[in-house]
Design a protein around this motif. Sequence first.
Motif, PDB file in Angstrom:
ATOM      1  N   CYS A 139       0.827  -1.201   0.000  1.00  0.00           N
ATOM      2  CA  CYS A 139       0.000   0.000   0.000  1.00  0.00           C
ATOM      3  C   CYS A 139       0.861   1.250   0.000  1.00  0.00           C
ATOM      4  O   CYS A 139       1.800   1.372   0.793  1.00  0.00           O
ATOM      5  N   LYS A 140       0.535   2.194  -0.854  1.00  0.00           N
ATOM      6  CA  LYS A 140       1.304   3.439  -0.949  1.00  0.00           C
ATOM      7  C   LYS A 140       0.837   4.495   0.040  1.00  0.00           C
ATOM      8  O   LYS A 140       1.436   5.558   0.141  1.00  0.00           O
ATOM      9  N   ALA A 141      -0.226   4.213   0.764  1.00  0.00           N
ATOM     10  CA  ALA A 141      -0.760   5.219   1.678  1.00  0.00           C
ATOM     11  C   ALA A 141       0.263   5.620   2.728  1.00  0.00           C
ATOM     12  O   ALA A 141       0.460   6.811   3.007  1.00  0.00           O
ATOM     13  N   THR A 142       0.939   4.642   3.322  1.00  0.00           N
ATOM     14  CA  THR A 142       1.925   4.949   4.358  1.00  0.00           C
ATOM     15  C   THR A 142       3.093   5.739   3.785  1.00  0.00           C
ATOM     16  O   THR A 142       3.577   6.694   4.409  1.00  0.00           O
ATOM     17  N   LEU A 143       3.536   5.353   2.606  1.00  0.00           N
ATOM     18  CA  LEU A 143       4.636   6.071   1.949  1.00  0.00           C
ATOM     19  C   LEU A 143       4.278   7.534   1.758  1.00  0.00           C
ATOM     20  O   LEU A 143       5.090   8.434   2.048  1.00  0.00           O
ATOM     21  N   ILE A 144       3.067   7.808   1.289  1.00  0.00           N
ATOM     22  CA  ILE A 144       2.647   9.175   1.002  1.00  0.00           C
ATOM     23  C   ILE A 144       2.448   9.966   2.296  1.00  0.00           C
ATOM     24  O   ILE A 144       2.939  11.087   2.442  1.00  0.00           O
ATOM     25  N   VAL A 145       1.735   9.379   3.259  1.00  0.00           N
ATOM     26  CA  VAL A 145       1.403  10.105   4.483  1.00  0.00           C
ATOM     27  C   VAL A 145       2.651  10.448   5.282  1.00  0.00           C
ATOM     28  O   VAL A 145       2.762  11.543   5.845  1.00  0.00           O
ATOM     29  N   GLU A 146       3.627   9.549   5.336  1.00  0.00           N
ATOM     30  CA  GLU A 146       4.785   9.743   6.210  1.00  0.00           C
ATOM     31  C   GLU A 146       5.952  10.462   5.549  1.00  0.00           C
ATOM     32  O   GLU A 146       6.878  10.879   6.249  1.00  0.00           O
ATOM     33  N   ASN A 147       5.928  10.623   4.234  1.00  0.00           N
ATOM     34  CA  ASN A 147       7.098  11.179   3.560  1.00  0.00           C
ATOM     35  C   ASN A 147       6.821  12.446   2.761  1.00  0.00           C
ATOM     36  O   ASN A 147       7.719  12.936   2.071  1.00  0.00           O
ATOM     37  N   MET A 148       5.621  12.974   2.854  1.00  0.00           N
ATOM     38  CA  MET A 148       5.299  14.177   2.095  1.00  0.00           C
ATOM     39  C   MET A 148       4.039  14.818   2.676  1.00  0.00           C
ATOM     40  O   MET A 148       3.408  14.275   3.582  1.00  0.00           O
ATOM     41  N   HIS A 149       3.683  15.975   2.130  1.00  0.00           N
ATOM     42  CA  HIS A 149       2.449  16.659   2.497  1.00  0.00           C
ATOM     43  C   HIS A 149       1.580  16.766   1.245  1.00  0.00           C
ATOM     44  O   HIS A 149       1.981  17.389   0.256  1.00  0.00           O
ATOM     45  N   LEU A 150       0.406  16.161   1.290  1.00  0.00           N
ATOM     46  CA  LEU A 150      -0.524  16.172   0.168  1.00  0.00           C
ATOM     47  C   LEU A 150      -1.667  17.134   0.489  1.00  0.00           C
ATOM     48  O   LEU A 150      -2.339  17.001   1.518  1.00  0.00           O
ATOM     49  N   HIS A 151      -1.887  18.108  -0.388  1.00  0.00           N
ATOM     50  CA  HIS A 151      -2.958  19.090  -0.213  1.00  0.00           C
ATOM     51  C   HIS A 151      -4.004  18.864  -1.302  1.00  0.00           C
ATOM     52  O   HIS A 151      -3.669  18.799  -2.490  1.00  0.00           O
ATOM     53  N   ILE A 152      -5.261  18.762  -0.890  1.00  0.00           N
ATOM     54  CA  ILE A 152      -6.353  18.452  -1.814  1.00  0.00           C
ATOM     55  C   ILE A 152      -7.397  19.561  -1.747  1.00  0.00           C
ATOM     56  O   ILE A 152      -7.993  19.812  -0.688  1.00  0.00           O
ATOM     57  N   LEU A 153      -7.617  20.239  -2.878  1.00  0.00           N
ATOM     58  CA  LEU A 153      -8.680  21.240  -3.017  1.00  0.00           C
ATOM     59  C   LEU A 153      -9.764  20.625  -3.906  1.00  0.00           C
ATOM     60  O   LEU A 153      -9.639  20.641  -5.134  1.00  0.00           O
ATOM     61  N   PRO A 154     -10.818  20.051  -3.336  1.00  0.00           N
ATOM     62  CA  PRO A 154     -11.813  19.347  -4.157  1.00  0.00           C
ATOM     63  C   PRO A 154     -12.495  20.236  -5.185  1.00  0.00           C
ATOM     64  O   PRO A 154     -12.804  19.786  -6.287  1.00  0.00           O
ATOM     65  N   THR A 155     -12.761  21.497  -4.836  1.00  0.00           N
ATOM     66  CA  THR A 155     -13.411  22.383  -5.804  1.00  0.00           C
ATOM     67  C   THR A 155     -12.775  23.764  -5.770  1.00  0.00           C
ATOM     68  O   THR A 155     -12.713  24.405  -4.717  1.00  0.00           O
ATOM     69  N   MET A 156     -12.325  24.203  -6.922  1.00  0.00           N
ATOM     70  CA  MET A 156     -11.826  25.566  -7.079  1.00  0.00           C
ATOM     71  C   MET A 156     -12.947  26.497  -7.522  1.00  0.00           C
ATOM     72  O   MET A 156     -12.844  27.708  -7.375  1.00  0.00           O
ATOM     73  N   ASN A 157     -14.021  25.926  -8.055  1.00  0.00           N
ATOM     74  CA  ASN A 157     -15.086  26.731  -8.659  1.00  0.00           C
ATOM     75  C   ASN A 157     -16.460  26.287  -8.167  1.00  0.00           C
ATOM     76  O   ASN A 157     -17.287  25.789  -8.940  1.00  0.00           O
ATOM     77  N   PRO A 158     -16.736  26.455  -6.877  1.00  0.00           N
ATOM     78  CA  PRO A 158     -18.042  26.029  -6.368  1.00  0.00           C
ATOM     79  C   PRO A 158     -19.196  26.814  -6.974  1.00  0.00           C
ATOM     80  O   PRO A 158     -20.294  26.267  -7.147  1.00  0.00           O
ATOM     81  N   ASP A 159     -18.969  28.088  -7.309  1.00  0.00           N
ATOM     82  CA  ASP A 159     -20.053  28.884  -7.901  1.00  0.00           C
ATOM     83  C   ASP A 159     -20.430  28.367  -9.285  1.00  0.00           C
ATOM     84  O   ASP A 159     -21.614  28.272  -9.630  1.00  0.00           O
ATOM     85  N   GLY A 160     -19.416  28.040 -10.100  1.00  0.00           N
ATOM     86  CA  GLY A 160     -19.692  27.494 -11.415  1.00  0.00           C
ATOM     87  C   GLY A 160     -20.432  26.173 -11.339  1.00  0.00           C
ATOM     88  O   GLY A 160     -21.330  25.892 -12.152  1.00  0.00           O
ATOM     89  N   PHE A 161     -20.061  25.359 -10.346  1.00  0.00           N
ATOM     90  CA  PHE A 161     -20.770  24.084 -10.167  1.00  0.00           C
ATOM     91  C   PHE A 161     -22.234  24.340  -9.843  1.00  0.00           C
ATOM     92  O   PHE A 161     -23.127  23.697 -10.401  1.00  0.00           O
ATOM     93  N   ALA A 162     -22.485  25.274  -8.920  1.00  0.00           N
ATOM     94  CA  ALA A 162     -23.867  25.566  -8.534  1.00  0.00           C
ATOM     95  C   ALA A 162     -24.671  26.119  -9.706  1.00  0.00           C
ATOM     96  O   ALA A 162     -25.869  25.849  -9.832  1.00  0.00           O
ATOM     97  N   LEU A 163     -24.007  26.875 -10.585  1.00  0.00           N
ATOM     98  CA  LEU A 163     -24.678  27.471 -11.740  1.00  0.00           C
ATOM     99  C   LEU A 163     -24.706  26.529 -12.942  1.00  0.00           C
ATOM    100  O   LEU A 163     -25.284  26.872 -13.985  1.00  0.00           O
ATOM    101  N   ARG A 164     -24.048  25.375 -12.811  1.00  0.00           N
ATOM    102  CA  ARG A 164     -24.002  24.376 -13.881  1.00  0.00           C
ATOM    103  C   ARG A 164     -23.389  24.944 -15.162  1.00  0.00           C
ATOM    104  O   ARG A 164     -23.899  24.726 -16.264  1.00  0.00           O
TER     105      ARG A 164
END
Length: 492
Positions: A153-178
Amino acid sequence: MAISRLGFLSLLLLVLLRAFASLPTQAAARGGSDSSGIDNGKHGAFSRILLEDNPEITEEMTRGYMSNSELENAIQGFGNKCSNVSRIYSIGRSVNGSPLWVIEVSDKPGQKEAEPAFKFIGNVHGDEPVGREVLMQLAYWLCDNYLKDPLVCKATLIVENMHLHILPTMNPDGFALRRRGNANNIDLNRDFPDQFFPINDEISFRQPETRAIINWIKQEHFTASASLHGGALVANYPWDGSRDKRKQYYGCPDDKTFRYMASVYSQSHYNMSLSKEFKGGITNGALWYPIYGGMQDWNYIHGGCFELTLEISDLKWPKASELLVIWEQNKMSMLNLVASLVKTGVHGRIFASDSGRPIPGSLMVKGIDSKISASRTLGDYHRMLTPGETYEVVASMEGFRPRSTRIVLEQEAMNLDFILDPDGQKKPLHNDCGCHCDDDVGGKPFLIRESHLWLYLLVLFVLLALYLLSKRRRTASKLAAHRIPLKRPVAV
């Protein structure tokens, strides 16, 4: 001490020049397009098929997708469930005030470490919502699989050896407006300052979502990143445009490394590499269709961050029942791309030999016209490079003698620290934030900030008072000279 009239006037002129130089200059108003024909955020001469909005997005199509409020609840819920390996923070707000929430995944979230950082951004275009769903799946997968067998599993490798930043939505307004654009109907992937056609590089004229990303990149020390899109199946890499606006292959200085990174994603995908349209499932952006003001080029130029644009679904808005299948098809690609930051490239720190302290130097590779900067606090650098090559790596910093070494980068990552000797000349002081106390700011002559103008006015007032006092004393001395005979020096 008396101040001469000439000296006082010279000092007064210098202070006035420095003070008025700090006043903000008038910025040109941002227009729709200029003589270059570059469209400012809207559909124009460089439209691709992907720029076309979907036909009307019906309620049936959106059923099963998280709304913005549901996504926000999911992000906060993740933070509560996985607080041991995550933190939740916001980088700003959209036009309509929706917070842009980020999930940081690490064994030491929020702490500065000499580790690489990767960011994922989803939902750049409002009508391409697959990324926001897939990124939440990625976050939960890492949380659920952390501390399992690292050989499997790569989860341990990623969690312990780096910092992962996740922005699920950059454009919530566009999503709401379709729709593709944000609440101001601006395409956010055409809103970044462009290297070839800078319509207006003034950051304050950008959309709030764009400014949030720009400030985020300046604050964090990202090594690489990827944005998730829909409407095709391909890994896209810089440059996204060409100088003469023609559709052609236009590679950046790190073209070979970008092709390697794009191939890591494509080859790990269930069928992306089998594409009949794109050889190997990867493409240079300018060869596919040129765009200007794109996010990935800005990341590379201004942040030293190697960003890919990943098209992960043939449909922009597939049925919600297909989302788990799309996640499974992209899971290993996402994990392998993130893990490549740890498993390959050159990593190390830069130190000063006289103090032994880390310094925020820069790293270059001879023959590649680009450089990356070490972090300000820990002096660590993380340089993505294609494995199986020989490189001459050079570390440098103003006030120190550069140091270079030749390396053979195999398939595994290499650790390489540099210790730089002072060059014997006066060098700028650096505080703990890595700020230059007497250096240039942003490569331009140092300007006194407007907020400090009051201090210079106070100095002017003191100098004027001293000048008047000095003048009064000289006048009194002249009057006294007429009344009292001057004494001659007496020889002893």
